[in-house]
Design a protein around this motif. Structure first.
Motif, PDB file in Angstrom:
ATOM      1  N   THR A   1      -6.420   0.217   9.672  1.00 26.67           N
ATOM      2  CA  THR A   1      -5.158   0.223   8.956  1.00 26.67           C
ATOM      3  C   THR A   1      -4.179   1.128   9.684  1.00 26.67           C
ATOM      4  N   VAL A   2      -2.958   0.650   9.860  1.00 23.17           N
ATOM      5  CA  VAL A   2      -1.927   1.512  10.425  1.00 23.17           C
ATOM      6  C   VAL A   2      -0.824   1.662   9.387  1.00 23.17           C
ATOM      7  N   ASP A   3      -0.537   2.874   9.021  1.00 27.95           N
ATOM      8  CA  ASP A   3       0.449   3.166   7.981  1.00 27.95           C
ATOM      9  C   ASP A   3       0.212   2.318   6.731  1.00 27.95           C
ATOM     10  N   GLY A   4      -1.081   2.132   6.411  1.00 24.16           N
ATOM     11  CA  GLY A   4      -1.405   1.422   5.184  1.00 24.16           C
ATOM     12  C   GLY A   4      -1.452  -0.083   5.333  1.00 24.16           C
ATOM     13  N   GLN A   5      -1.131  -0.556   6.511  1.00 22.61           N
ATOM     14  CA  GLN A   5      -1.071  -1.990   6.753  1.00 22.61           C
ATOM     15  C   GLN A   5      -2.324  -2.421   7.517  1.00 22.61           C
TER      16      GLN A   5
ATOM     17  N   GLY B   1       4.247  10.437  13.557  1.00 20.91           N
ATOM     18  CA  GLY B   1       4.123  10.530  12.116  1.00 20.91           C
ATOM     19  C   GLY B   1       3.310   9.394  11.521  1.00 20.91           C
ATOM     20  N   SER B   2       3.055   8.360  12.305  1.00 23.14           N
ATOM     21  CA  SER B   2       2.232   7.261  11.820  1.00 23.14           C
ATOM     22  C   SER B   2       0.809   7.746  11.614  1.00 23.14           C
TER      23      SER B   2
ATOM     24  N   VAL C   1      -0.602  10.528  14.094  1.00 20.68           N
ATOM     25  CA  VAL C   1       0.119  10.637  15.354  1.00 20.68           C
ATOM     26  C   VAL C   1       1.092  11.791  15.241  1.00 20.68           C
ATOM     27  N   GLN C   2       0.950  12.677  16.192  1.00 22.34           N
ATOM     28  CA  GLN C   2       1.701  13.914  16.123  1.00 22.34           C
ATOM     29  C   GLN C   2       3.142  13.705  16.566  1.00 22.34           C
ATOM     30  N   GLU C   3       4.024  14.468  15.931  1.00 21.44           N
ATOM     31  CA  GLU C   3       5.425  14.469  16.361  1.00 21.44           C
ATOM     32  C   GLU C   3       5.469  14.803  17.842  1.00 21.44           C
TER      33      GLU C   3
END
Length: 404
Positions: free
Chosen positions: A366-370, A383-384, A396-398
Motif C-alpha cells: 500500500t502506498v499512502d493507503g492506496q 512524506g509518503s 519517505v523522509q522530507e
RNA sequence: GGAUGGGUGCCCGAGUGGUUAAAGGGGGCGGUCUGUAAAAUCGCUGGCUAACGCCUACGUUGGUUCGAAUCCAACCCCAUCCA
C-alpha cells in the motif's frame, strides 16, 4: 520479617522441583539467624552470548534471592567450556582465549543485568580452581563417584543404550561442575530441569568433601512463542532481551493465550492464581497479554519504552495506522514516477524482485493507503508512506538538506 | 583398516531415466477475518521477465544417454557395527 514458610512458598513459585524443601528452609533459617547471606550459584557456559527470555526464567529466580539479600554468584565455566562440546561432532572446538571469555562475561552480565541487581552479583571463573587441579587431585575427585552413577544420567543412558558414542571426557563434566560447587561452598544452585543430574552429583560430591550439600532448584524450560517447543534461538521462537521494544512487544503478543499464565509466572514471578482469576472474571485476554508484553518491555528497556511500545502496537494493529517509529527512507528523485516492482524490490527486507512480485500480486503493498498492483506505476513524494504486509512500514523522509 | 546405510530446496522428508523447480510436512511470507503479530481460513514460498519463456539447482568431479536427482566411475563427508 517474613516467616520462613511463606518465604519458601514465594521462592518456590514456578519452580519445577526442589531438592529439598526442608533443606532450603533450614538454610534460610540459619541464614536469618546468623545474618549470613546464602551463596546462590548459577553456572554459565561461555558459549551463547545472546540471552533470551528462556534464560531469564532462572535469572528471575535469582533476582528473587537477591531481593531477600542473598549472594548471587555467576560461575563462568571457562574451563568446562574450553574442553569442548559433548556432541564432539562439530570439529574440535575453537579454543576460547582469555579475551573471548572476558568479552563473553561482560556481554553476559550486561544482559543479565537487565533482570538482576548488578551490584549484588559476584562473577567467578571455574578455571580459577580447575586449571591448577593436579592429576592426583582429579583422581581423588573421580574416586568419589562410580561409573554406574554417571551412566544413570538420562542422556548418557540413552546414548549408551542406543549405541551412540560417549566420549570419555564427557563423563568428567558432571564432576567438574560438582567441584565448582565445592569450591564456592554453594548453598543453592539453580538450573534448568536438564541440569538435574549435574546438580544432584554436585550435592553428593559436596558431602564427600565434608560440606553441607546445596539445595537444587530446577526451573522449568520456557516454551517459545510457538507455545509448543522450548524457546531457543535455532528454532526461531525466541524473544531476545536486547531486541527493540516494539519487537519484544509484538512477539509477546503473538504467543498463544494458553501460554500467558506460565509466562507471567516464570518471567515476572506472578502467582498463577492471580492471572487465572482475572481470566475467569472475563477480563479481555488481549489486555492481560498486552500488560504482560508491556511489563516485559519495561523490564528490559524501562517503563517509558514499555508504554510507547504498547501505544505503537495499538496504533499499528488495532487502529491500523502508521507507527511512530516507522523506518525512514530518504527521498530519491526517481520515486516521483516508478514502477511498482522496482519500488518494492528496492525496499529493505525484500530479497529479490521475485519476492516483490509475489507481494504485489498478493495485494500486500500500500502506498499512502492506496493498494498497489503489479503493473502499476506509483508516484511518491516526501512524506509518503509505504506499507508492506501487516507490519512493515516505511516513511519517505522530507528532503535532506541537499548541500551535504 | 573392513562392513553396512546415507548425503535432495531454510529444515525434515518423498522421489530410482523424460509428465520434476522436484510429492508431503514444518517454518517463513501474504490475503481475509478477529480480541492480538492468538485462533481459523485461503494463497505464495530458487532467480530473471508485464507476460511467453529463459536460467540455475538434488555432496563434488567426470562419464553413459536424444534426455539424469534418478544409471556408471572416482573422490569428499556423515552415521552405525567390527577391529
Amino acid at each position: 520479617m517474613r516467616d520462613i514458610q511463606s518465604t519458601v512458598d514465594w521462592l518456590l513459585n514456578g519452580v519445577d522441583d526442589v531438592v529439598s524443601r526442608e533443606l532450603l528452609e533450614a538454610k534460610l533459617e540459619r541464614s536469618q539467624r546468623t545474618q549470613t547471606p546464602l551463596i546462590v550459584k548459577l553456572g554459565v557456559d561461555p558459549t551463547a552470548p545472546d540471552i533470551h527470555l528462556g534464560h531469564t526464567v532462572v535469572l528471575e529466580k535469582l533476582r528473587q534471592f537477591q531481593e531477600l539479600g542473598h549472594q548471587v554468584v555467576f560461575l563462568i565455566g571457562d574451563m568446562t567450556g574450553r574442553i569442548g562440546d559433548p556432541t564432539g561432532r562439530s570439529e574440535t572446538r575453537r579454543q576460547l582465549s582469555k579475551e573471548d571469555v572476558q568479552k563473553f562475561a561482560e556481554t553476559y552480565v550486561a544482559q543479565a543485568g537487565k533482570v538482576l541487581d548488578r551490584d549484588r552479583l559476584i562473577l567467578r571463573y571455574n578455571s580459577e580452581w580447575l586449571e591448577p587441579l593436579r592429576l592426583a587431585e582429579l583422581i581423588d575427585l573421580m574416586s568419589r563417584v562410580t561409573l554406574a552413577r554417571i551412566l544413570e544420567r538420562d542422556d548418557f543412558h540413552d546414548r549408551f543404550s542406543q549405541h551412540f558414542p560417549i566420549h570419555l571426557h564427557e563423563l568428567l563434566y558432571p564432576l567438574m561442575q560438582a567441584y565448582d560447587s565445592v569450591a564456592l561452598k554453594a548453598d543453592v544452585e539453580l538450573g534448568g530441569t536438564d541440569q538435574r543430574f549435574n546438580i544432584l552429583t554436585a550435592r553428593q560430591i559436596q558431602e564427600a568433601y565434608g560440606q553441607e550439600p546445596e539445595v537444587g532448584l530446577f526451573m522449568p524450560i520456557l516454551e517459545g512463542t510457538d507455545g509448543v517447543r522450548k524457546m531457543s534461538k535455532s528454532l526461531g521462537n525466541y524473544v531476545g532481551v536486547e531486541e527493540p521494544p516494539d519487537e519484544i512487544f509484538g512477539k509477546v503478543m503473538s504467543i498463544p493465550d494458553s501460554l500467558m499464565v506460565r509466562w507471567y509466572q516464570l518471567l515476572l514471578g506472578e502467582r498463577p492464581e492471580t492471572i487465572q482469576q482475572r481470566l475467569a472474571a472475563h477480563e479481555n485476554p488481549r489486555d492481560i497479554k498486552a500488560e504482560l508484553a508491556r511489563r516485559l518491555v519495561s523490564r528490559f528497556w524501562g517503563e517509558e519504552w514499555g508504554r510507547r511500545a504498547q501505544e505503537n502496537f495499538d496504533r499499528t494493529f488495532r487502529a491500523r495506522e502508521v507507527p511512530d517509529d516507522a523506518p525512514l527512507l530518504s527521498w530519491r528523485s526517481e520515486w516521483a514516477q516508478i514502477g511498482a516492482i522496482d519500488l518494492v524490490a528496492g525496499l529493505p527486507g525484500v530479497p529479490s524482485r521475485q519476492e516483490a512480485r509475489r507481494l504485489l500480486t498478493q495485494g500486500a503493498v500500500t502506498v499512502d493507503g492506496q493498494r498497489v498492483s503489479l503493473t502499476d506505476t506509483v508516484s511518491l513524494q516526501p512524506g509518503s508512506w509505504i506499507k508492506v504486509g501487516k507490519r512493515r512500514f516505511f516513511r519517505v523522509q522530507e528532503l535532506e538538506t541537499e548541500s551535504r
